[in-house]
Design a protein around this motif. Structure first.
Motif, PDB file in Angstrom:
ATOM      1  N   ASP A  81      -2.173  -0.583   7.831  1.00 58.12           N
ATOM      2  CA  ASP A  81      -2.833   0.717   7.893  1.00 58.12           C
ATOM      3  C   ASP A  81      -4.296   0.552   8.296  1.00 58.12           C
ATOM      4  O   ASP A  81      -4.972  -0.385   7.862  1.00 58.12           O
ATOM      5  CB  ASP A  81      -2.773   1.421   6.532  1.00 58.12           C
ATOM      6  N   TYR A  83      -3.196  -0.079   1.609  1.00 58.88           N
ATOM      7  CA  TYR A  83      -2.127  -0.323   2.560  1.00 58.88           C
ATOM      8  C   TYR A  83      -0.901   0.501   2.174  1.00 58.88           C
ATOM      9  O   TYR A  83      -0.969   1.338   1.278  1.00 58.88           O
ATOM     10  CB  TYR A  83      -1.792  -1.815   2.596  1.00 58.88           C
ATOM     11  N   SER A  84       0.186   0.271   2.866  1.00 52.91           N
ATOM     12  CA  SER A  84       1.427   1.004   2.574  1.00 52.91           C
ATOM     13  C   SER A  84       2.581   0.024   2.388  1.00 52.91           C
ATOM     14  O   SER A  84       2.669  -0.990   3.079  1.00 52.91           O
ATOM     15  CB  SER A  84       1.783   1.965   3.717  1.00 52.91           C
ATOM     16  N   ARG A 124       1.555   4.134  -1.305  1.00 50.77           N
ATOM     17  CA  ARG A 124       0.285   3.453  -1.065  1.00 50.77           C
ATOM     18  C   ARG A 124       0.081   2.339  -2.080  1.00 50.77           C
ATOM     19  O   ARG A 124       0.535   2.405  -3.225  1.00 50.77           O
ATOM     20  CB  ARG A 124      -0.864   4.451  -1.157  1.00 50.77           C
ATOM     21  N   ASN A 165       0.285  -4.319   4.720  1.00 44.77           N
ATOM     22  CA  ASN A 165       1.536  -3.552   4.704  1.00 44.77           C
ATOM     23  C   ASN A 165       2.741  -4.478   4.581  1.00 44.77           C
ATOM     24  O   ASN A 165       2.736  -5.599   5.081  1.00 44.77           O
ATOM     25  CB  ASN A 165       1.680  -2.735   5.990  1.00 44.77           C
TER      26      ASN A 165
END
Length: 348
Positions: free
Chosen positions: A181, A196-197, A210, A301
């Motif tokens: 991200d 981040y994801s 998240r 991520n």
């Protein structure tokens, strides 16, 4: 030759031989399904299935192994592999394996050669590169091996239509999973507050939540209260990732890492040992594709898949772990304490 010959052939091989065959072909599986295929074989381990088939009382079995969720592959012939890109080809793969069972003459092929040969035929029929069907073909053969030809053929061969990112091409999915991200215009100044994801897939759907830099995946999952997770899965007390203890004591939060494993923390001694107790066949890599979400911290991520069940079967099935003192640290985990301790220390 009877149609049982292929099944008899497949049962000749041990779990380690199956894993060795998959390891031998993994470099030829498209990256989109490389981890996914290896994860599937850990989610549905052969020795565990063979152990189950010898048991008489299922309710006693569930208690003795602390089993929660849907662990019966026989009820998931068409659905267990939804997280593979190759799932979209399942109807043809299943039909091809059934056809192979009709003509199989007991030839003395190596297991990996049998998988490769059928996968090549499937690829030619579908007019796709064999790398896209090699993983799902190996999954199909193992499914037949575990559930038997009758149950395998009885499944409808239904395929879930790809949606979201899974509707993209294999290369596009791989590229998308590798991205982190954006941290904004001043992202280079951010340190511990980077966000981040984590993309997730489970038996009922997919999504994202998240995660803060250097945060455990289970903790980040718990903050996402976008829906009633427990209504989807009774193991999900706090988020989409099932969790009981947050201390690597229950094994509920095991996950497969489809992409981004290099962006997770290394496996510590506690997680490594507990994974053996639970029976989950975690590779020896410093950052393997099989983790406990309560122990794995993210630094970028990642994409994970959540198995539909969990248990504590390492000692009974594999017999290669020592007794452990389990230390659940949350109220919800106290009820599991005696059961898990008994499972981890029983010799027979």
């Amino acid at each position: 030759m009877s149609t049982g010959d292929l099944q008899s052939y497949l049962t000749r091989f041990s779990e380690s031989e199956w894993l060795s065959a998959v390891d031998s072909i993994k470099s030829d599986i498209h990256e989109v399904d490389r981890n996914a295929t290896q994860i599937w074989f850990r989610f549905y381990p052969l020795e565990f299935r063979r152990f189950l088939q010898k048991q008489q009382d299922e309710s006693d079995l569930r208690r003795s192994l602390g089993l929660l969720g849907d662990y019966d592959l026989g009820e998931q012939v068409d659905t267990s592999h939804r997280f593979l890109y190759g799932h979209r080809f399942w109807k043809v793969v299943k039909a091809a394996i059934e056809a192979e069972a009709e003509v199989f003459a007991g030839q003395d092929l190596a297991l990996l050669d049998e998988i490769r040969e059928v996968a090549q035929n499937i690829a030619e029929k579908l007019k796709v590169d064999v790398s896209l069907v090699l993983g799902i073909t190996s999954v199909g053969f193992m499914t037949l091996n575990q559930v038997g030809l009758e149950k395998f053929k009885a499944a409808a061969g239904e395929v879930e239509k790809p949606s979201g990112s899974m509707a993209k091409s294999a290369d596009q999915i791989v590229a998308e999973r590798k991205k982190d991200d954006s941290q904004g215009l001043l992202g280079f100044l951010r340190t511990v507050d980077k966000r981040y994801s984590i993309g997730w897939i489970d038996k009922d759907g997919s999504g994202k939540f998240r995660i803060i830099n250097d945060e455990e995946i289970a903790s980040a999952s718990a903050r996402n209260q976008s829906q009633n997770w427990r209504a989807r899965d009774e193991r999900c007390w706090e988020g989409v990732v099932p969790v009981e203890c947050r201390s690597a004591s229950c094994g509920t939060c095991w996950i497969g890492v489809l992409a981004g494993q290099e962006k997770l923390s290394e496996v510590a001694r506690r997680e490594r040992h507990r994974m053996k107790v639970f029976g989950y066949n975690q590779p020896d890599d410093e950052k393997p594709f099989l983790r406990l979400a309560c122990q794995a911290k993210a630094f970028g991520n990642a994409t994970i898949v959540i198995p539909p069940w969990n248990g504590v079967f390492g000692k009974k099935v594999y017999g290669n772990v020592e007794d452990l003192e389990l230390e659940p640290v949350t109220t919800s985990a106290q009820k599991l304490r005696e059961t898990l301790a008994k499972v981890a220390s029983t010799d027979d």
